[in-house]
Design a protein around this motif. Structure first.
Motif, PDB file in Angstrom:
ATOM      1  N   ALA A 119     -10.658  17.838  -5.512  1.00 58.77           N
ATOM      2  CA  ALA A 119     -11.550  17.271  -4.683  1.00 58.77           C
ATOM      3  C   ALA A 119     -11.838  15.901  -4.133  1.00 58.77           C
ATOM      4  O   ALA A 119     -11.876  15.414  -3.139  1.00 58.77           O
ATOM      5  CB  ALA A 119     -12.709  18.079  -5.067  1.00 58.77           C
ATOM      6  N   GLN A 120     -11.586  15.214  -5.512  1.00 60.64           N
ATOM      7  CA  GLN A 120     -11.675  13.769  -5.268  1.00 60.64           C
ATOM      8  C   GLN A 120     -10.622  13.254  -4.470  1.00 60.64           C
ATOM      9  O   GLN A 120     -10.894  12.194  -3.635  1.00 60.64           O
ATOM     10  CB  GLN A 120     -11.704  13.142  -6.522  1.00 60.64           C
ATOM     11  N   GLN A 121      -9.216  13.774  -4.679  1.00 60.46           N
ATOM     12  CA  GLN A 121      -8.202  12.964  -3.771  1.00 60.46           C
ATOM     13  C   GLN A 121      -8.463  13.470  -2.497  1.00 60.46           C
ATOM     14  O   GLN A 121      -8.289  12.581  -1.552  1.00 60.46           O
ATOM     15  CB  GLN A 121      -6.923  13.748  -4.375  1.00 60.46           C
ATOM     16  N   GLN A 122      -9.097  14.497  -2.197  1.00 56.35           N
ATOM     17  CA  GLN A 122      -9.141  14.711  -0.757  1.00 56.35           C
ATOM     18  C   GLN A 122     -10.441  14.152  -0.141  1.00 56.35           C
ATOM     19  O   GLN A 122     -10.344  13.712   1.205  1.00 56.35           O
ATOM     20  CB  GLN A 122      -9.498  16.468  -0.594  1.00 56.35           C
ATOM     21  N   ALA A 123     -11.277  13.753  -0.752  1.00 57.36           N
ATOM     22  CA  ALA A 123     -12.495  12.788  -0.558  1.00 57.36           C
ATOM     23  C   ALA A 123     -11.882  11.573  -0.092  1.00 57.36           C
ATOM     24  O   ALA A 123     -12.362  10.607   0.629  1.00 57.36           O
ATOM     25  CB  ALA A 123     -13.392  12.817  -1.357  1.00 57.36           C
ATOM     26  N   LEU A 124     -10.946  11.070  -0.948  1.00 60.68           N
ATOM     27  CA  LEU A 124     -10.499   9.621  -0.814  1.00 60.68           C
ATOM     28  C   LEU A 124      -9.389   9.504   0.212  1.00 60.68           C
ATOM     29  O   LEU A 124      -9.148   8.481   0.810  1.00 60.68           O
ATOM     30  CB  LEU A 124      -9.947   9.141  -2.043  1.00 60.68           C
ATOM     31  N   GLN A 125      -8.658  10.627   0.382  1.00 61.76           N
ATOM     32  CA  GLN A 125      -7.449  10.273   1.062  1.00 61.76           C
ATOM     33  C   GLN A 125      -7.578  10.840   2.746  1.00 61.76           C
ATOM     34  O   GLN A 125      -8.057  11.946   2.765  1.00 61.76           O
ATOM     35  CB  GLN A 125      -6.259  11.165   0.621  1.00 61.76           C
ATOM     36  N   ASP A 126      -7.026  10.188   3.371  1.00 66.20           N
ATOM     37  CA  ASP A 126      -7.109  10.520   4.957  1.00 66.20           C
ATOM     38  C   ASP A 126      -5.995  11.519   5.189  1.00 66.20           C
ATOM     39  O   ASP A 126      -5.108  11.685   4.397  1.00 66.20           O
ATOM     40  CB  ASP A 126      -6.888   9.408   5.738  1.00 66.20           C
ATOM     41  N   PRO A 127      -6.035  12.280   6.362  1.00 67.39           N
ATOM     42  CA  PRO A 127      -4.876  13.377   6.741  1.00 67.39           C
ATOM     43  C   PRO A 127      -3.480  12.578   6.716  1.00 67.39           C
ATOM     44  O   PRO A 127      -3.657  11.348   6.930  1.00 67.39           O
ATOM     45  CB  PRO A 127      -5.248  13.721   8.006  1.00 67.39           C
ATOM     46  N   ASN A 128      -2.650  13.331   6.651  1.00 69.41           N
ATOM     47  CA  ASN A 128      -1.438  12.588   6.614  1.00 69.41           C
ATOM     48  C   ASN A 128      -0.888  11.985   8.010  1.00 69.41           C
ATOM     49  O   ASN A 128      -0.528  10.759   7.822  1.00 69.41           O
ATOM     50  CB  ASN A 128      -0.275  13.940   6.627  1.00 69.41           C
ATOM     51  N   TRP A 129      -1.449  12.285   9.099  1.00 71.06           N
ATOM     52  CA  TRP A 129      -0.998  11.739  10.125  1.00 71.06           C
ATOM     53  C   TRP A 129      -1.628  10.509  10.111  1.00 71.06           C
ATOM     54  O   TRP A 129      -1.077   9.316  10.949  1.00 71.06           O
ATOM     55  CB  TRP A 129      -1.163  12.517  11.566  1.00 71.06           C
ATOM     56  N   VAL A 130      -2.896  10.208   9.553  1.00 69.11           N
ATOM     57  CA  VAL A 130      -3.563   8.900   9.717  1.00 69.11           C
ATOM     58  C   VAL A 130      -2.725   7.955   8.961  1.00 69.11           C
ATOM     59  O   VAL A 130      -2.546   6.735   9.164  1.00 69.11           O
ATOM     60  CB  VAL A 130      -4.829   8.911   9.148  1.00 69.11           C
ATOM     61  N   ARG A 131      -2.364   8.456   7.437  1.00 71.53           N
ATOM     62  CA  ARG A 131      -1.685   7.527   6.476  1.00 71.53           C
ATOM     63  C   ARG A 131      -0.283   7.166   7.290  1.00 71.53           C
ATOM     64  O   ARG A 131      -0.153   5.910   7.135  1.00 71.53           O
ATOM     65  CB  ARG A 131      -1.377   8.472   5.355  1.00 71.53           C
ATOM     66  N   ILE A 159       0.606   3.353   8.289  1.00 76.75           N
ATOM     67  CA  ILE A 159       1.924   2.781   7.754  1.00 76.75           C
ATOM     68  C   ILE A 159       2.751   2.169   8.789  1.00 76.75           C
ATOM     69  O   ILE A 159       3.551   1.158   8.764  1.00 76.75           O
ATOM     70  CB  ILE A 159       2.635   3.464   6.449  1.00 76.75           C
ATOM     71  N   PHE A 160       2.969   3.075   9.753  1.00 80.87           N
ATOM     72  CA  PHE A 160       3.958   2.642  10.811  1.00 80.87           C
ATOM     73  C   PHE A 160       3.458   1.633  11.584  1.00 80.87           C
ATOM     74  O   PHE A 160       4.542   0.571  11.868  1.00 80.87           O
ATOM     75  CB  PHE A 160       4.093   4.026  11.821  1.00 80.87           C
ATOM     76  N   ILE A 161       2.084   1.631  11.964  1.00 78.52           N
ATOM     77  CA  ILE A 161       1.868   0.551  12.716  1.00 78.52           C
ATOM     78  C   ILE A 161       2.068  -0.998  11.905  1.00 78.52           C
ATOM     79  O   ILE A 161       2.502  -1.932  12.491  1.00 78.52           O
ATOM     80  CB  ILE A 161       0.331   0.780  12.932  1.00 78.52           C
ATOM     81  N   ALA A 162       1.688  -0.862  10.659  1.00 75.14           N
ATOM     82  CA  ALA A 162       1.747  -2.246   9.762  1.00 75.14           C
ATOM     83  C   ALA A 162       2.884  -2.728   9.767  1.00 75.14           C
ATOM     84  O   ALA A 162       3.476  -3.606   9.815  1.00 75.14           O
ATOM     85  CB  ALA A 162       1.182  -1.845   8.403  1.00 75.14           C
TER      86      ALA A 162
END
Lengths: 348, 288
Positions: free
Chosen positions: B16-28, B32-35
């Motif tokens: 639950a904590q991980q989910q709260a802190l992590q955005d969905p895959n496509w956002v991640r 990363i792609f943009i950077a």
């Protein structure tokens, strides 16, 4: 070496930190500067050390006027509240520092420094840590290294700023005892600053009570405790019950056996252990009701509610009894009790 | 029993904590792609292009371009300017940081603000200030001409402009560190009989050395790379007052592509070395 302060005053802007301080510390004493925070005790210590300049007055150490002398030439040892160990040096190098920075003509040889540092580390019982860095030590260990470092230059006077302030309770107890023993052994005139009256009473041979930049009283721990010079000292040095004759306590106090004070004195301070409790049998005019008690180890602290004869006030009175005495009395919450006050200190 | 029932609950909590802190895959992956594409496009690309263009006519042409007298003189001048300004600004930076963190005086906040001035003023304006002061029509112009001293369109002007541009770097690195450290260690050194000078070298310098080196490194990189301010005061005299960055521009304007990019490659190499040293220093500082 003796320390004498004459008429020391210090202002920080509009704030007056010290007001006309006169103090005499005889050779070999272990003196506590005791007072609430902001009373000027640390400033006074720093002025003696030469880390702070005084606006007025003279600092005399062993008959020599040191007022205008730089800190590095005063021959004092200073132990800082947060130890201020050199973080990039090992324990050994920290202690050796004062010897290594001596002018070449009087600097001891490496061999001698080596011997002396190890002797000091043995004195503080930490020789086994000599090649550690300060951040690898516990608070109590750092404290002792800071002390060894200050002693390395054989100071004529040792000054300690809140030496036990940053330590946890059990370590503090051990170190207090240890510091007192060390002082007996070395007999170097020492002054330490503290806000903890218990610590001052336990460690020091002389206590100087400061408040608002003034000395309220100076004396041995028992002089200070048994004959407080004023209401501030009495209240600061230990727990005390305060009775005010203007607040209709007079009759109650007389019934409790306290004689009328001298002319003009109207505030009575009574230590908790100067109150004797008796169970009230006839229930005619009981002086107090037992509200609660707490175990303090060997002592029991009892909270009583005053039954005022005119029925007005219900202020709490605290008494302390030895554990076994309290059991003998066999009291329960809500019991009516009679009191005898053995003695009080009267103030204006 | 209890341990068995507790474990899954504990696991659920972590998930639950991980989910709260992590955005969905496509956002991640999107971020990363943009950077990464930004870095490739605007940093790696130009760097590659500099090397490619510098070597476009072969290694021999590259060396010939670099060993041209004008290029060599530009390299020499850039190093000379850095050699003069960096030590001066190191001393200045340490002095300013010391004054600001150790003493209370009137105008302290003004001094702190002034240290940042070169960061907030356009370098071209900084250069112009020196022209207005020391140029032929400037305040001191007449006096300087009378005494036959040349500052503008000469090396002293370049040094002055570079000094001005690079003076915040060392102080900026040291002030926060020295504020955080406090002065108790120095007081301890003094109480142990050390002189102020001794305490500075034995206690202060070892404590600030990594931050100091970091500041010196940034100062040096800027001193060698400064274009705007130097461009205004230098006069672009080939072989005389051209620093390396100015030489790049002059060569490029003369359609000497290999010469321009060969000189640029030296600056790029300097940047890469700086970056590596910077990483090492940051690591050292964190370890402290």
């Amino acid at each position: 070496m003796s320390i004498s302060l004459f008429d020391i005053s210090k202002n920080f802007g509009a704030f007056s930190a010290l007001n006309h301080i006169n103090l005499e510390v005889p050779e070999g004493e272990l003196v506590a500067l005791l007072g609430p925070s902001g009373c000027g005790k640390t400033t006074l210590l720093r002025i003696i050390a030469g880390l702070e300049h005084t606006d007025k007055g003279r600092v005399v150490i062993n008959g020599q006027d040191k007022t205008d002398q730089n800190v590095s030439h005063r021959g004092i040892g200073f132990v800082f509240q947060h130890y201020a160990l050199f973080r990039h040096m090992t324990v050994f190098e920290n202690v050796a520092f004062g010897l290594r920075v001596k002018p070449r003509s009087i600097r001891p040889s490496n061999e001698l420094i080596n011997k002396k540092v190890h002797a000091l580390l043995e004195l503080v019982q930490l020789d086994w840590l000599h090649n550690r860095y300060p951040d690898q030590l516990s608070g109590g260990q750092r404290q002792r290294i800071a002390l060894a470092r200050a002693l390395a230059v054989e100071p004529s006077v040792l000054l300690l700023d809140e030496p036990f302030g940053a330590l946890d309770a059990s370590v503090r107890k051990d170190l207090r005892q240890w510091l007192r023993n060390l002082h007996h052994e070395l007999n170097v005139t020492s002054i330490f600053v503290t806000h903890d009256q218990e610590e001052a009473m336990e460690v020091a041979s002389q206590v100087v009570v400061l408040n608002h930049g003034r000395i309220e009283q100076q004396g041995t721990p028992s002089q200070i405790y048994d004959h407080p010079a004023n209401a501030f000292v009495s209240r600061f040095i230990g727990q005390t019950n305060v009775f005010d004759l203007d607040e209709h306590d007079a009759d109650w106090l007389q019934t409790a056996g306290l004689l009328t004070p001298k002319q003009g004195e109207k505030i009575a301070h009574v230590r908790p252990h100067d109150i004797i409790i008796e169970k009230s049998i006839d229930n005619a005019t009981p002086l107090a009701t037992l509200k609660d008690w707490q175990h303090l180890g060997a002592l029991i602290r009892i909270e009583l509610v005053k039954n005022n004869l005119n029925g007005l006030s219900d202020a709490s009175v605290f008494a302390e009894l030895p554990n076994d005495k309290f059991k003998e009395l066999d009291l329960a919450r809500g019991d009516k009790v009679n009191l005898k006050i053995r003695q009080a200190h009267w103030f204006h | 029993m209890t341990s068995i029932t507790i474990q899954p609950q504990h696991k659920d909590k972590i998930v639950a904590q991980q989910q709260a802190l992590q955005d969905p895959n496509w956002v991640r992956w999107g971020l990363i792609f943009i950077a990464l594409s930004f870095i490739t496009l605007f940093i790696c690309g130009p760097l590659f292009l500099v090397i490619y263009q510098a070597l476009s006519k072969g290694l021999t042409a590259y060396w010939t371009a670099l060993s041209e007298p004008d290029t060599l003189s530009a390299i020499k001048l850039s190093f000379f300017v850095a050699l003069v300004t960096v030590p001066l600004n190191t001393v200045f930076g340490v002095t300013a940081a010391w004054a600001i963190t150790r003493f209370d005086f009137k105008g302290k906040s003004l001094l702190t603000t002034l240290i940042d001035l070169p960061f907030s003023v356009s370098p071209v304006i900084s250069g112009l200030i020196f022209v207005l002061l020391f140029g032929a029509q400037g305040w001191f112009g007449e006096w300087l001409v009378e005494h036959d001293i040349k500052i503008i369109f000469a090396v002293p002007g370049i040094i002055l402009a570079t000094l001005f541009i690079t003076f915040p770097f060392v102080a900026r690195q040291l002030i926060p560190l020295m504020q955080e450290m406090g002065n108790q260690e120095e007081e301890a050194a003094l109480s142990l009989g050390a002189s102020g000078w001794k305490a500075f070298w034995a206690v202060t310098i070892p404590n600030i050395k990594w931050a100091l080196l970091y500041g010196v490194l940034l100062c040096n990189a800027r001193a060698m790379g400064e274009f705007g301010a130097v461009s205004v005061v230098s006069g672009h005299i080939r072989g005389m007052t051209n620093t390396l960055p100015l030489h790049v521009e002059v060569s490029y304007n003369d359609y000497d592509v290999v010469g321009a990019f060969a000189s640029a490659s030296i600056l790029a190499a300097l940047a890469i070395v700086t970056l590596i040293l910077k990483t090492v220093l940051e690591w050292k500082q964190a370890k402290r």
